[in-house]
Structure formats: structure tokens, C-alpha cells
Design a protein around this motif. Sequence first.
Motif, mmCIF file in Angstrom:
data_model
loop_
_atom_site.group_PDB
_atom_site.id
_atom_site.type_symbol
_atom_site.label_atom_id
_atom_site.label_comp_id
_atom_site.label_asym_id
_atom_site.label_seq_id
_atom_site.Cartn_x
_atom_site.Cartn_y
_atom_site.Cartn_z
ATOM 1 N N ARG A 84 39.537 57.007 -15.617
ATOM 2 C CA ARG A 84 39.248 55.605 -15.297
ATOM 3 C C ARG A 84 39.599 55.299 -13.845
ATOM 4 N NH1 ARG A 84 41.297 54.963 -20.570
ATOM 5 N NH2 ARG A 84 43.409 54.544 -19.818
ATOM 6 N N ARG A 85 40.752 55.753 -13.408
ATOM 7 C CA ARG A 85 41.194 55.441 -12.053
ATOM 8 C C ARG A 85 40.376 56.196 -11.010
ATOM 9 N NH1 ARG A 85 47.720 55.324 -13.554
ATOM 10 N NH2 ARG A 85 47.580 53.403 -14.765
ATOM 11 N N ALA A 86 40.011 57.440 -11.319
ATOM 12 C CA ALA A 86 39.192 58.211 -10.383
ATOM 13 C C ALA A 86 37.817 57.572 -10.214
ATOM 14 C CB ALA A 86 39.045 59.650 -10.880
ATOM 15 N N MET A 87 37.239 57.114 -11.315
ATOM 16 C CA MET A 87 35.914 56.483 -11.246
ATOM 17 C C MET A 87 35.977 55.179 -10.458
ATOM 18 S SD MET A 87 33.657 58.393 -12.674
ATOM 19 C CE MET A 87 32.313 57.276 -13.055
ATOM 20 N N LEU A 88 37.072 54.446 -10.591
ATOM 21 C CA LEU A 88 37.223 53.208 -9.824
ATOM 22 C C LEU A 88 37.342 53.498 -8.330
ATOM 23 C CD1 LEU A 88 39.672 51.255 -12.165
ATOM 24 C CD2 LEU A 88 37.301 50.651 -11.666
ATOM 25 N N ILE A 89 38.028 54.588 -7.979
ATOM 26 C CA ILE A 89 38.143 54.968 -6.567
ATOM 27 C C ILE A 89 36.766 55.298 -6.006
ATOM 28 C CG2 ILE A 89 39.047 56.728 -4.989
ATOM 29 C CD1 ILE A 89 41.472 56.964 -6.915
ATOM 30 N N LEU A 90 36.020 56.141 -6.719
ATOM 31 C CA LEU A 90 34.686 56.511 -6.239
ATOM 32 C C LEU A 90 33.765 55.296 -6.172
ATOM 33 C CD1 LEU A 90 34.014 59.932 -8.038
ATOM 34 C CD2 LEU A 90 34.815 59.512 -5.708
ATOM 35 N N SER A 91 33.946 54.367 -7.090
ATOM 36 C CA SER A 91 33.122 53.158 -7.083
ATOM 37 C C SER A 91 33.393 52.326 -5.837
ATOM 38 C CB SER A 91 33.398 52.335 -8.342
ATOM 39 O OG SER A 91 32.676 51.124 -8.327
ATOM 40 N N LEU A 92 34.673 52.168 -5.480
ATOM 41 C CA LEU A 92 35.019 51.402 -4.280
ATOM 42 C C LEU A 92 34.474 52.085 -3.024
ATOM 43 C CD1 LEU A 92 38.719 50.460 -5.120
ATOM 44 C CD2 LEU A 92 36.803 48.869 -4.900
ATOM 45 N N ILE A 93 34.610 53.409 -2.968
ATOM 46 C CA ILE A 93 34.095 54.155 -1.810
ATOM 47 C C ILE A 93 32.585 54.012 -1.722
ATOM 48 C CG2 ILE A 93 33.808 56.467 -0.838
ATOM 49 C CD1 ILE A 93 36.654 55.312 -0.606
ATOM 50 N N SER A 94 31.925 54.149 -2.854
ATOM 51 C CA SER A 94 30.462 54.062 -2.881
ATOM 52 C C SER A 94 29.968 52.676 -2.496
ATOM 53 C CB SER A 94 29.963 54.425 -4.284
ATOM 54 O OG SER A 94 28.602 54.086 -4.446
ATOM 55 N N LYS A 95 30.641 51.653 -3.001
ATOM 56 C CA LYS A 95 30.161 50.277 -2.809
ATOM 57 C C LYS A 95 30.451 49.739 -1.412
ATOM 58 C CE LYS A 95 30.399 45.697 -4.978
ATOM 59 N NZ LYS A 95 30.980 44.910 -6.110
ATOM 60 N N PHE A 96 31.649 50.001 -0.906
ATOM 61 C CA PHE A 96 32.063 49.366 0.343
ATOM 62 C C PHE A 96 32.080 50.300 1.557
ATOM 63 C CE2 PHE A 96 34.200 46.875 -3.041
ATOM 64 C CZ PHE A 96 33.587 45.649 -2.809
ATOM 65 N N SER A 97 32.057 51.605 1.319
ATOM 66 C CA SER A 97 32.116 52.555 2.441
ATOM 67 C C SER A 97 31.046 53.631 2.316
ATOM 68 C CB SER A 97 33.503 53.214 2.503
ATOM 69 O OG SER A 97 34.514 52.247 2.650
ATOM 70 N N GLY A 98 29.956 53.303 1.655
ATOM 71 C CA GLY A 98 28.907 54.286 1.381
ATOM 72 C C GLY A 98 27.976 54.535 2.552
ATOM 73 N N THR A 99 28.536 54.986 3.660
ATOM 74 C CA THR A 99 27.716 55.327 4.819
ATOM 75 C C THR A 99 26.931 56.606 4.532
ATOM 76 O OG1 THR A 99 29.459 56.656 5.815
ATOM 77 C CG2 THR A 99 29.429 54.297 6.350
ATOM 78 N N VAL A 100 26.007 56.949 5.418
ATOM 79 C CA VAL A 100 25.223 58.170 5.248
ATOM 80 C C VAL A 100 26.148 59.386 5.168
ATOM 81 C CG1 VAL A 100 23.528 59.693 6.332
ATOM 82 C CG2 VAL A 100 23.194 57.214 6.396
ATOM 83 N N GLY A 101 27.159 59.417 6.053
ATOM 84 C CA GLY A 101 28.083 60.538 6.057
ATOM 85 C C GLY A 101 28.884 60.645 4.768
ATOM 86 N N VAL A 102 29.341 59.502 4.245
ATOM 87 C CA VAL A 102 30.128 59.494 3.010
ATOM 88 C C VAL A 102 29.270 59.909 1.823
ATOM 89 C CG1 VAL A 102 31.371 58.017 1.384
ATOM 90 C CG2 VAL A 102 31.808 57.809 3.836
ATOM 91 N N VAL A 103 28.050 59.404 1.781
ATOM 92 C CA VAL A 103 27.139 59.742 0.681
ATOM 93 C C VAL A 103 26.858 61.243 0.672
ATOM 94 C CG1 VAL A 103 24.779 59.465 -0.154
ATOM 95 C CG2 VAL A 103 26.095 57.451 0.543
#
Length: 413
Positions: A334-353
Motif C-alpha cells: 500500500r505504501r509503495a503504491m502511494l509513493i509511486l502514485s505521488l511521483i507519477s502524478k506530481f513529478s512525472g516528467t519525461v525522464g521520470v517516466v
Amino acid sequence: MDDVEIPEYFICPISLHIMKDPVTAVTGITYDRESIEQWLLKRHNATCPVSKQPLPRDSELTPNNTLCRLIRAWCTANSPPDMDQVPTPKPPMSKFHFANLIRGLWLPNSQLEALQKLEALARENESNRKQMVEAGVTKPVISFVVACHRKEVTTGLAEALSIFFLIRSSLNQTKLVLIGNDEIIDALTWVLVCDLDHLDHSLTIKTHAISALKMLVQKANSSTLGRLKPDFFNRIIRYIKESNSQQGINAALQVMLDSCPSGRNRIMMVEAGAVSELIELEFSSAEKKTTELIFGILYHLCSCADGRAQFLSHAAGVAIVTKRILKVSPAADRRAMLILSLISKFSGTVGVVQEMLRVGAVAKLCMVIQADCESHLKDKAREILRTHSNAWKDSPCIDVHTLTSDKISRLTL
């Protein structure tokens, strides 16, 4: 005489050994004192092991002196192998005796002797620890630790922290409010980074300090947590880096997690370099509880921009979180998925993706959808995949069977 049959009523129903100090519970069943106290210590609202009736931890245990005399007389007459294990039990300590020792804690010339005697008594049994708390041992012991901090001396520190550690379970059963003096927290974090190499068992002393700090923070109100200083988190993180006690590390992580609801505290943690240190710690962690705590803290820290930036600046941030999904526990998932969700939603730059694709995060999200796990985790995985499906669906890094056209169509609905 190995063939001598021991009377059944001499045997403790818990330990199945001859009772050394028989006591009768409020349910009418007699047990060996040490066994029933340990039973009650491990359960906040216990039941009688024999009758299954409610048996609260603070219920009275009455010495069964008649049975004790019968056991000793029988042992003397029959000389069983464990005769030397049935000593005459010590009479219970009175509150008056504890009160006298506690008074000595306020007198400079008698403090060390009083601390040593109280620690020895606290180690003996739960009954002593409970009476100490009722006699008011907590305040002078904590005051002594604060005084050590003020004077930067360590004499008596080990005994004081040991007492607090030993009585902690009894404190949980009282309405005593220990928070209110920020000096207590300052003193305990000082112990964590203090040079104690000249003392025996320096690791144990620091473990006792972080356990006390964990208890205090858990009891703290939002006002107290809102007054924590940057040094508080700097010292906690330094302790985590230097400690080799898993119990102590987990307690320190719990302190950080309990401090996370405050946005101000999250900022101070990030500024102290907590994100990078937690990722490094996760590399060496082999305990489920440690991973759950680390991911819980990282989730809170990734809720702010600086925390996400620090997370993404670490070469292994996304990779380590991805690797642990479906391998540790539902709580970690649950916590890992929430971390990835925050990264994807707010920091999902081309490089991060592209980084998520490279380290296998996309493939792991697809595995979550197909795995036998909680439905909300599947929904979170679909949400992340849907957000960046255009960047991922044509990538040669994804096996053709991983993201079928049917799955992609469902993800983009």
C-alpha cells in the motif's frame, strides 16, 4: 526419587512446573507469580488461562501462603530433582519502601544508590514495576535524565534509562501525562548522539533512550510535535546511520513516522537528508517491519515537492520501492503504491517516466493488476498506468504480452 508423583495442585497451569511463589488470581485459579505476571504483561486485556474469564492486567494477585508452605514441606520430604528451584519467596515490597527509595532520587548524595536499587527491583518482577509507577518513580527518573543533559554528565544515566525502559508497560496503563516539558525530548535525543563509549552497554543505553522517546512521541499532542526542532531530526537520522540495533532503528523510524503528520516536521526531515538515508537503509534492511516503516515515512515525505526531488535524485529511489512491491507485506504494498502514485502524478516528467520503465516499475504495476491483492491497489496501479499509457505502451522495454491491447484499452477508459 524420580518416580515420586508430584501433586497436581503444586503445578503451575502455565509453566507446568512446581510453583515457587503461588498466587491466586481474582478468578480463583492459582499460578506461579512469575508465569502469570508474564502472561498479563503480554496482554492488555487478558483472560484467565484456565477459566477463560476476564483477567485485567491490574487485577490483584493474592499470595497463597498455605499452598507455598505445603509445596516446600513436600519438596523437603520427597527431595525431587528441582527441590533447589523452590526457594522461600520474598515478601512483596511495600509502597512505603519504594516511596523512600524514590525520595532518594531528589537528593544528590543518594541519587546513584537509589537508582541502582530501583533498577534491581524493577528487574525482579512486574509487581515491583507497577508499585514503582504508583509510588511516583517516573517524574524523578525523567528529571534525572534531564539534569544529566543540562550538566552533560553520564553518571547514573544507564540506570535511569533502564528503569524507564522496564516500567514502560506499566506506564501504558496509567493516565500519567509525561509530555509538556520539551527538555525531556531534548535530553533523550542528546543521549542518542552522546559519546558513551566509556560506559558498559552503551548500545543498550541508547536503545533504552530511543524506546523512551518513541513512547513519549506517541503520547505527544499536536502542539508538542509542532515544536520539534531541526536538531531533533538530525539526531534521529544520525542515530539510525550509526546504530546496529534493529530494535533501536525500528523505534527511531516509528518516532519519525509519528512526527510526519506535521508539514513543518516533514520539511525538517527532508532538509536533514532523511529521504536519501531511508533509501540507503532499505538496501540493508531484511525485516518486514523496517520496510513498512521506511515506506510509510517516504510516502509522507514524497507528499512535498522537496521530498520528491530528493527521492528522485537518489539513483535507486524508484528501483528499491518497485522491487519491494508484492514481496514484503500488504502494508508495504500500500505504501509503495502511494509513493509511486505521488511521483507519477506530481513529478512525472519525461525522464521520470522513462526511469519507471527502465527499473521495471511499469511491469510491476501490470503484475499488481493481475495479482491476488487488494482491489484498491489494482485501482491505484491502473490509475498510474492510465496516466502515462501513451509514453509506455509502445516501448520496446515492455514485453508484448505484458501490456496487451485489451489491457491498454481498459486502462485508458
